[in-house]
Design an enzyme around this catalytic site. Structure first.
Site, PDB file in Angstrom:
ATOM      1  N   GLU A  66     -10.943   3.840   6.419  1.00  0.00           N
ATOM      2  CA  GLU A  66      -9.842   4.719   6.830  1.00  0.00           C
ATOM      3  C   GLU A  66     -10.482   5.843   7.656  1.00  0.00           C
ATOM      4  OE1 GLU A  66      -7.949   6.874   3.584  1.00  0.00           O
ATOM      5  OE2 GLU A  66      -6.226   7.454   4.843  1.00  0.00           O
ATOM      6  N   ASP A  84       1.863   4.100   2.693  1.00  0.00           N
ATOM      7  CA  ASP A  84       0.807   4.946   2.118  1.00  0.00           C
ATOM      8  C   ASP A  84       1.390   6.087   1.260  1.00  0.00           C
ATOM      9  OD1 ASP A  84      -1.836   5.566   1.565  1.00  0.00           O
ATOM     10  OD2 ASP A  84      -2.297   6.379   3.544  1.00  0.00           O
ATOM     11  N   ASP A  85       1.763   7.199   1.891  1.00  0.00           N
ATOM     12  CA  ASP A  85       2.322   8.358   1.175  1.00  0.00           C
ATOM     13  C   ASP A  85       3.560   8.829   1.932  1.00  0.00           C
ATOM     14  OD1 ASP A  85       0.010   8.920  -0.823  1.00  0.00           O
ATOM     15  OD2 ASP A  85      -0.986   8.747   1.120  1.00  0.00           O
ATOM     16  N   HIS A 114      -9.536   1.007  -0.742  1.00  0.00           N
ATOM     17  CA  HIS A 114      -9.443   1.688   0.546  1.00  0.00           C
ATOM     18  C   HIS A 114     -10.833   1.630   1.169  1.00  0.00           C
ATOM     19  CE1 HIS A 114      -5.745   3.251  -1.070  1.00  0.00           C
ATOM     20  NE2 HIS A 114      -5.557   4.127  -0.096  1.00  0.00           N
ATOM     21  N   HIS A 170       0.855  -1.192   0.000  1.00  0.00           N
ATOM     22  CA  HIS A 170       0.000   0.000   0.000  1.00  0.00           C
ATOM     23  C   HIS A 170       0.888   1.238   0.000  1.00  0.00           C
ATOM     24  CE1 HIS A 170      -3.669   2.186   2.036  1.00  0.00           C
ATOM     25  NE2 HIS A 170      -3.018   2.989   1.194  1.00  0.00           N
ATOM     26  N   HIS A 201       1.204   4.855  -2.559  1.00  0.00           N
ATOM     27  CA  HIS A 201       0.764   5.626  -3.739  1.00  0.00           C
ATOM     28  C   HIS A 201       2.004   6.259  -4.345  1.00  0.00           C
ATOM     29  CE1 HIS A 201      -3.522   5.525  -2.411  1.00  0.00           C
ATOM     30  NE2 HIS A 201      -2.942   5.367  -1.236  1.00  0.00           N
TER      31      HIS A 201
HETATM   32  N1  ADE Z   1      -4.612   8.768  -1.933  1.00  0.00           N
HETATM   33  C1  ADE Z   1      -3.364   8.897  -1.473  1.00  0.00           C
HETATM   34  N2  ADE Z   1      -3.312   8.624  -0.169  1.00  0.00           N
HETATM   35  C2  ADE Z   1      -4.568   8.297   0.215  1.00  0.00           C
HETATM   36  C3  ADE Z   1      -5.151   7.898   1.432  1.00  0.00           C
HETATM   37  N3  ADE Z   1      -4.455   7.779   2.562  1.00  0.00           N
HETATM   38  N4  ADE Z   1      -6.479   7.660   1.449  1.00  0.00           N
HETATM   39  C4  ADE Z   1      -7.196   7.778   0.342  1.00  0.00           C
HETATM   40  N5  ADE Z   1      -6.688   8.150  -0.821  1.00  0.00           N
HETATM   41  C5  ADE Z   1      -5.377   8.406  -0.896  1.00  0.00           C
HETATM   42 ZN    ZN Z   2      -3.717   4.830   0.587  1.00  0.00          ZN
END
Ligand code: ADE
Ligand code: ZN
Length: 342
Positions: free
Chosen positions: A203, A281-282, A200, A20, A22
């Protein structure tokens, strides 16, 4: 395994998969400035420090506004290549042996960037990283859930000529008010065309959206899924079906889904028998790549090498690679454990 070992050292060497991440969320400010410069695009920050200082978020939407703005400098195939190659190099440094990477084609199409430009750049980096660094990676195309599902269907059609380069489809972006159920048709169509499916869910959104992802989108993994704990029946179902969950601890804290890493539900999820993995994630936005995520929960929730080893094995088991390759990678965790001396 040694007794008095440093958990940080253990995590660094631990072989793992990331499921996971992006690719647009791996965009470090230094590379953002470099690409903006060569594309003659002005960005609203004057320095890398100023960009990093802006990375304070109140919720998911607050983050997404900055994240989508960051992507606006990506124009050429080489930009996507450089972005993906930089992530894959970092992944190698952190002993990620396999990564499944999300990308958001609709974000780029909205700026007039062709699907081919995006996929050629990302896939080229994946091929080169395998050759030069030995890391394997796959692409998962995400639909934006806060955009009309008609656009998702159009994106799926555009992806079909490239389907041998894309292992699956996912669903991301702003969750609350955008239930998974709206994407049933496009996920049906994606599965018909051989794509594996993830989404997703849970969250910021409720457990109900996780049910929809399971029952309507028929997902094989759920991304985040921390709100599953609000629904006992759902937890039982996720355990019964052995659905892997891609949890992202630092993301949850940065986006204020969890108020403090010490209160993160990951350990509780494991205790309930859920199939948990740890992911970044990011990472460029949330203050850490995969190892920093492992370390943060290990420290805050007092996870030991045994727990971390289970999570790393889960990551390979939950991946979309073939069974024999999975076994090989899982065995690498055992080999690591028997040779590790903290
Ligand atoms: N796109 C990038 N990061 C995300 C996240 N944490 N939740 C939903 N969409 C995303
Ligand atoms: Zn994500």
């Amino acid at each position: 395994m040694g007794k008095n070992t440093s958990v940080g050292k253990y995590i660094e060497g631990l072989p793992k998969a990331e499921l996971h991440v992006h690719i647009e969320g791996t965009f470090e400010p230094e590379l953002m400035f470099k690409i903006a410069g060569r594309n003659n695009i002005k960005i609203k920050y004057r320095s890398v420090e100023e960009v990093r200082a802006a990375y304070k978020f109140n919720d998911l939407q607050d983050f997404l506004d900055i994240y989508y703005e960051g992507t606006s400098v990506l124009r050429e195939e080489k930009d996507f290549y450089d972005l993906a190659y930089a992530y894959l190099e970092k992944a190698c440094e952190q002993n990620i042996l396999h990564s499944e990477i999300f990308f958001d084609p609709q974000t780029h199409a909205a700026r007039g960037i062709k699907f081919k430009t995006v996929i050629d750049g990302l896939y080229g980096a994946i091929e080169d990283a395998l050759k030069k660094r030995g890391i394997s990676a796959k692409l998962i195309m995400c639909f934006l859930r806060d955009v009309d599902p008609v656009s998702a269907m159009k994106t799926l059609q555009e992806a079909l000529p490239y389907k041998d380069r894309i292992v699956g489809v996912g669903l991301d972006s702003a969750e609350v008010g955008h239930p998974a159920s709206s994407f049933k048709e496009v996920f049906d169509e994606a599965r018909k065309n051989g794509f594996l499916t993830v989404a997703h869910a849970g969250e910021e959104g409720p457990a109900e959206y996780i049910w929809q992802a399971l029952e309507l989108l028929k997902v094989l993994r759920v991304d985040h899924c921390i709100h599953a704990l609000d629904d006992k029946k759902l937890v039982e179902e996720l355990v019964r079906r052995k659905i892997p969950l891609t949890v992202c601890p630092l993301s949850n804290v940065k986006l204020k889904v969890v108020d403090n890493i010490k209160h993160h539900p990951l350990k509780k999820m494991m205790e309930k028998g859920l199939f948990v993995t740890i992911n970044s994630d990011d990472p460029a936005y949330f203050g850490g790549y995969i190892n920093e995520n492992y370390l943060a929960v290990a420290k805050a929730l007092e996870l030991g090498e045994q727990d971390l080893s289970v999570i790393a094995k889960n990551s390979f088991r939950a991946s979309f690679i073939g069974e024999s390759e999975k076994e090989k990678l899982i065995n690498k965790v055992d080999t690591y454990n028997s040779s590790f001396e903290g």
